[in-house]
Scaffold this active site. Structure first.
Site, PDB file in Angstrom:
ATOM      1  N   TYR A  83      -4.956   4.020   8.887  1.00 16.96           N
ATOM      2  CA  TYR A  83      -4.635   4.609  10.188  1.00 16.96           C
ATOM      3  C   TYR A  83      -5.901   4.897  10.994  1.00 16.96           C
ATOM      4  CZ  TYR A  83      -1.912   7.610  13.408  1.00 16.96           C
ATOM      5  OH  TYR A  83      -1.304   8.174  14.501  1.00 16.96           O
ATOM      6  N   ASP A 137       0.814  -1.210   0.000  1.00 17.14           N
ATOM      7  CA  ASP A 137       0.000   0.000   0.000  1.00 17.14           C
ATOM      8  C   ASP A 137       0.852   1.267   0.000  1.00 17.14           C
ATOM      9  OD1 ASP A 137      -2.409  -1.303  -0.102  1.00 17.14           O
ATOM     10  OD2 ASP A 137      -2.718  -1.335   2.055  1.00 17.14           O
ATOM     11  N   THR A 162      -9.786   2.116   6.172  1.00 16.27           N
ATOM     12  CA  THR A 162      -9.244   0.827   6.610  1.00 16.27           C
ATOM     13  C   THR A 162      -7.775   0.926   7.003  1.00 16.27           C
ATOM     14  OG1 THR A 162      -8.795   0.293   4.287  1.00 16.27           O
ATOM     15  CG2 THR A 162     -10.853  -0.526   5.229  1.00 16.27           C
ATOM     16  N   PHE A 212      -8.726   3.366  10.964  1.00 14.50           N
ATOM     17  CA  PHE A 212      -9.248   2.111  11.495  1.00 14.50           C
ATOM     18  C   PHE A 212      -8.461   1.691  12.733  1.00 14.50           C
ATOM     19  CE2 PHE A 212      -8.935  -2.565  11.523  1.00 14.50           C
ATOM     20  CZ  PHE A 212     -10.267  -2.895  11.723  1.00 14.50           C
ATOM     21  N   SER A 213      -7.144   1.805  12.686  1.00 17.24           N
ATOM     22  CA  SER A 213      -6.307   1.448  13.833  1.00 17.24           C
ATOM     23  C   SER A 213      -6.600   2.324  15.046  1.00 17.24           C
ATOM     24  CB  SER A 213      -4.822   1.573  13.461  1.00 17.24           C
ATOM     25  OG  SER A 213      -4.487   0.703  12.401  1.00 17.24           O
ATOM     26  N   LYS A 224       4.309  16.381  24.626  1.00 15.14           N
ATOM     27  CA  LYS A 224       3.232  17.312  24.967  1.00 15.14           C
ATOM     28  C   LYS A 224       2.012  17.059  24.072  1.00 15.14           C
ATOM     29  CE  LYS A 224       6.547  20.834  26.458  1.00 15.14           C
ATOM     30  NZ  LYS A 224       7.063  22.205  26.247  1.00 15.14           N
TER      31      LYS A 224
END
Length: 355
Positions: free
Chosen positions: A184, A66, A182, A186-187, A152
């Site tokens: 970043y 990907d 589907t 999704f994670s 921070k």
């Protein structure tokens, strides 16, 4: 005779360690294509316009994962040239075929036996403090606005259609297209959005707030993020995990639907749902189904029988699986009922020969 042109995009490591690239080039040339190979995709800075392929290029074939697909997408931005992926990476959600299907894929490319899937692209405007105009970029998958100081939080004010909705300190936010839902997003806990839905989603990252849930807006709406002057950290913007830059306090980021579309060539006709089940190996068979049909195939559970069909699993139409009838005694009151017909809509999670 009109000369057909193709561009093969890959990673230099793949080209040097495997014969797959040379095999693909040979097959394309044998099919009548003039082939240009690009294996040194550079990462451009945020707001810059990388090189693009010639307008007379028929197709861009990506050999990789990907990440390589996202890099190759920069080569076809603002053109009508389609792009197709043959997965040599890990999940390869954007890829159309796996590496062992390369000959079949190139045969379809040569015959122009594919459809075009026009994917939504996000347009991003970055307004720096006191600037007279925005620095623009785009994203096929997602844009992230994160803290630049790892120790921070970045303080953000969030607006939808120029109406302020919330403000909080956080590690950052993700704005994803349906294609990027589907990845970043999704994670980080965001929902999966089907590609034919024209929408943008925002997913906060570790927000210090009681109301910090993912939001989905329509394609005619906009997200606006202001990095507050009192933020303890500056920001950092990144598009598709590639084009990025530092963003100082007092900056504003506006995300909306782009007028452009990225054209993915679809060779197999496999539905997004089947691709989802296969790529993520979703457990579509629950333990209750196994209990209802225990004994139908001896020691084989219903889940196993559904996945193998007694031999090799093949994904067909959404209605071609007929659940077996239950046999034997069962102490549960609903043991005489057969599996609901809706179960036939699920596909085996393994053995998808078309994805």
């Amino acid at each position: 005779m009109v000369q057909r042109k193709a561009v093969v995009v890959t990673h230099r490591r793949i080209r040097s360690s495997s014969n797959v690239v040379s095999e693909a080039v040979d097959q394309l040339q044998a099919s009548g294509f003039t082939v240009n190979v690009i294996d040194n995709l550079e990462v451009p800075s945020y707001g810059s316009q990388p090189r693009v392929v010639d307008d007379d290029t028929e197709i861009v074939v990506v050999l990789g994962g990907d990440g390589t697909m996202l890099g190759a997408a920069e080569l076809v931005k603002c053109t009508n040239v389609p792009i197709v992926g043959i997965n040599l990476g890990h999940v390869g959600f954007l890829a159309e075929f796996e590496s062992f299907q390369m000959s079949e894929a190139i045969g379809k490319i040569a015959d122009r036996d594919y459809s075009i899937d026009a994917r939504m692209v996000a347009h991003i405007d970055l307004w720096l403090p006191k600037s007279k105009g925005p620095i623009t970029d785009w994203a096929l998958n997602d844009m992230t606005l994160e803290r630049s100081d790892r120790g921070k939080m970045v303080e953000l004010s969030i607006r939808v259609n120029d109406v302020e909705m919330s403000s909080f300190g956080c590690d950052g936010v993700i704005v994803a297209t349906p294609t990027g839902s589907t990845a970043y997003a999704f994670s980080a806990g965001g929902p999966i959005v089907w590609p034919d839905v024209q929408a943008l989603q925002m997913v906060p990252l570790a927000a210090h707030a009681l109301f910090a849930r993912p939001l989905i807006i329509g394609s005619s709406s906009t997200f606006t993020f202001d990095i507050l002057d009192e933020s303890t950290s500056d920001g950092w913007i990144c598009c598709d995990g590639r084009r990025q830059r530092w963003v100082p306090k007092g900056s504003r980021v506006l995300v909306r639907e782009s007028r452009d579309r990225l054209r993915l060539a679809r060779l197999s006709g496999t539905s997004f749902t089947k691709r989802l089940v296969t790529k993520f190996s979703l457990p579509v068979i629950g333990w209750r189904e196994n209990r209802h049909f225990r004994g139908q195939f001896g020691n084989m559970s219903y889940a196993q029988s559904r996945r193998t069909g007694g031999s090799d699993p093949v994904l067909g139409s959404d209605n071609d699986v007929v659940p077996p009838q239950p046999v034997g005694n069962n102490d549960e009151p609903d043991s005489s009922s057969s599996a609901p017909h809706s179960m036939a809509a699920y596909d085996a999670p393994n053995g998808d020969r078309d994805a």
